[in-house]
Scaffold this motif. Structure first.
Motif, PDB file in Angstrom:
ATOM      1  N   ASN A 152       0.827  -1.204   0.000  1.00  0.00           N
ATOM      2  CA  ASN A 152       0.000   0.000   0.000  1.00  0.00           C
ATOM      3  C   ASN A 152       0.862   1.255   0.000  1.00  0.00           C
ATOM      4  O   ASN A 152       0.550   2.240  -0.693  1.00  0.00           O
ATOM      5  N   GLN A 153       1.931   1.225   0.749  1.00  0.00           N
ATOM      6  CA  GLN A 153       2.833   2.381   0.757  1.00  0.00           C
ATOM      7  C   GLN A 153       3.462   2.596  -0.612  1.00  0.00           C
ATOM      8  O   GLN A 153       3.593   3.741  -1.086  1.00  0.00           O
ATOM      9  N   VAL A 154       3.853   1.475  -1.246  1.00  0.00           N
ATOM     10  CA  VAL A 154       4.422   1.592  -2.601  1.00  0.00           C
ATOM     11  C   VAL A 154       3.399   2.187  -3.564  1.00  0.00           C
ATOM     12  O   VAL A 154       3.709   3.072  -4.384  1.00  0.00           O
ATOM     13  N   ARG A 156       0.877   4.077  -2.786  1.00  0.00           N
ATOM     14  CA  ARG A 156       0.698   5.494  -2.462  1.00  0.00           C
ATOM     15  C   ARG A 156       1.803   6.339  -3.070  1.00  0.00           C
ATOM     16  O   ARG A 156       1.546   7.416  -3.628  1.00  0.00           O
ATOM     17  N   ASP A 157       3.032   5.838  -2.952  1.00  0.00           N
ATOM     18  CA  ASP A 157       4.146   6.580  -3.553  1.00  0.00           C
ATOM     19  C   ASP A 157       3.974   6.687  -5.064  1.00  0.00           C
ATOM     20  O   ASP A 157       4.178   7.770  -5.657  1.00  0.00           O
ATOM     21  N   GLU A 158       3.576   5.549  -5.695  1.00  0.00           N
ATOM     22  CA  GLU A 158       3.360   5.598  -7.144  1.00  0.00           C
ATOM     23  C   GLU A 158       2.218   6.542  -7.500  1.00  0.00           C
ATOM     24  O   GLU A 158       2.304   7.302  -8.478  1.00  0.00           O
ATOM     25  N   HIS A 159       1.146   6.503  -6.683  1.00  0.00           N
ATOM     26  CA  HIS A 159       0.019   7.399  -6.940  1.00  0.00           C
ATOM     27  C   HIS A 159       0.426   8.861  -6.803  1.00  0.00           C
ATOM     28  O   HIS A 159       0.023   9.711  -7.613  1.00  0.00           O
ATOM     29  N   GLN A 160       1.224   9.145  -5.783  1.00  0.00           N
ATOM     30  CA  GLN A 160       1.686  10.515  -5.609  1.00  0.00           C
ATOM     31  C   GLN A 160       2.565  10.947  -6.780  1.00  0.00           C
ATOM     32  O   GLN A 160       2.439  12.070  -7.288  1.00  0.00           O
ATOM     33  N   ALA A 161       3.461  10.030  -7.225  1.00  0.00           N
ATOM     34  CA  ALA A 161       4.296  10.358  -8.382  1.00  0.00           C
ATOM     35  C   ALA A 161       3.441  10.571  -9.625  1.00  0.00           C
ATOM     36  O   ALA A 161       3.692  11.498 -10.426  1.00  0.00           O
ATOM     37  N   GLN A 163       0.345  11.555  -9.650  1.00  0.00           N
ATOM     38  CA  GLN A 163      -0.355  12.832  -9.507  1.00  0.00           C
ATOM     39  C   GLN A 163       0.552  13.999  -9.883  1.00  0.00           C
ATOM     40  O   GLN A 163       0.116  14.943 -10.547  1.00  0.00           O
TER      41      GLN A 163
END
Length: 380
Positions: A152-154, A156-161, A163
């Motif tokens: 999930n953290q990965v 989230r990081d991918e989603h933030q990138a 975005q």
């Protein structure tokens, strides 16, 4: 380690149970042991008295002749004592039987308690195995949860990138749209200038040319003039000669065809505006007769209104809902205040464009809906 703990726990429970259940009967056990001792003592005394009685009888037979009053008294006293001892022995036997029955009952209770203890031991062993399996399962779930948290953290990081990348691309798109809009405006200005120049040239040409001459400007507009006097004379001669000649004279016909005015039209060669109107297929498109509004009907059971007054952009003016199937046809009334839509559910519906509310629904003929809307005539 765990096996030793539950064994010690069971032993401690058994000791506590024995202490709790035997403490109440400790006096009975002590009294029974005393009764046994008394019985043994009385047996010994009875044996001794029997021996004494035999001796007295033997001595009594020897001294029958002599006066034995004193001996008889002693014998009677001993017999009385034997009787009392026998009664006491009988009562002790009775008490012994009662104590034995109590011991039998207590042994039965102990046996039942041992059975219950064995059943509880079985339940404890089963629960211990179940606890071990549940702990293993909990450990597995904790490991899975840890892995899912990492994943999930990965994500989230991918989603933030993504975005951040999307924001950058959106910024680029906005800049490109602004640049495109400015280029379109500049192109329109240049086209307007070219059109003005061409119109001036057309007017100049019309003033200096003959009646049937024409020019086409950059937007496909046709300006008609006249041909030269020479062509006019040729037309008059061809008309006079046409009466005497047959219809097969090709030269005169060619001159007549060349002399006739003709119109020119321009076909579109590029897309002026493109936008996604519906989630699925677009089945119907209709222009408003009064405003620069386009109505579209699609397979998503909706009728949408689009404002295309601004060049190169489309703005959603509203969504008309209420259809139970895909909308296959749409149309405005003559005033542009009402819009009708026909769908695959064998029904026609009328909405008002102003407040975008459903005003009429009829699962039958569209002519019946027209009769229910006296204030708007639909050009269908």
């Amino acid at each position: 380690m765990e096996g030793g703990e539950w064994r010690n726990n069971i032993i401690n429970q058994l000791r506590a149970r024995n202490k709790r259940e035997t403490f109440a009967f400790q006096d009975i056990f002590t009294f029974q042991s005393r009764l046994f001792d008394n019985v043994n003592t009385l047996k010994n005394e009875n044996l001794q008295l029997t021996l004494v009685n035999e001796r007295i009888r033997y001595s009594n037979t020897e001294s029958v002749s002599s006066g034995g009053g004193i001996v008889n008294e002693k014998i009677q006293a001993l017999e009385q004592k034997v009787l009392s001892q026998q009664e006491e022995l009988t009562s002790l036997h009775r008490r012994r039987g009662e104590s034995s029955q109590q011991i039998i009952n207590l042994n039965a209770k102990v046996h039942d308690l041992e059975k219950n203890l064995q059943a509880k031991d079985i339940i404890i062993s089963e629960n211990t195995a179940l606890i071990a399996s549940l702990r293993a399962e909990i450990q597995m779930y904790e490991n899975n949860m840890t892995e899912l948290q990492g994943l999930n953290q990965v994500l989230r990081d991918e989603h933030q990138a993504l975005q951040i990348a999307f924001a950058a691309i959106e910024d680029k798109l906005r800049k490109a749209q602004d640049e495109n809009r400015s280029l379109v405006e500049r192109l329109i200005k240049y086209k307007a200038k070219d059109a003005d120049k061409m119109n001036e040239e057309n007017e100049h040409f019309l003033k200096s040319s003959n009646p049937t001459a024409f020019l086409i400007n950059t937007f496909g507009r046709v300006s008609f003039g006249k041909k030269s006097d020479k062509v006019k004379k040729e037309l008059e001669e061809a008309a006079r000669e046409g009466g005497s000649r047959s219809s097969g004279s090709g030269g005169s016909d060619d001159k007549i065809m060349d002399s006739l005015p003709y119109y020119a039209t321009s076909l579109p060669n590029k897309v002026a505006l493109r936008f996604d109107a519906h989630d699925g297929e677009v089945n119907a498109v209709k222009w408003s007769p009064t405003d620069r509004i386009v109505a579209t009907g699609g397979a998503d059971r909706k009728v949408k209104l689009w404002d295309v007054s601004k060049l190169g952009t489309s703005e959603n003016r509203g969504t008309l809902v209420g259809s139970n199937a895909g909308v296959m046809s749409v149309d405005f009334d003559s005033t542009g205040a009402f819009i009708v839509g026909a769908s695959n559910d064998f029904a026609s519906r009328v909405w008002t464009v102003g407040d975008q509310r459903l005003r009429c629904e009829n699962p039958g003929n569209f002519l019946e809906i027209k009769s229910q809307i006296p204030w708007g005539l639909f050009a269908l």
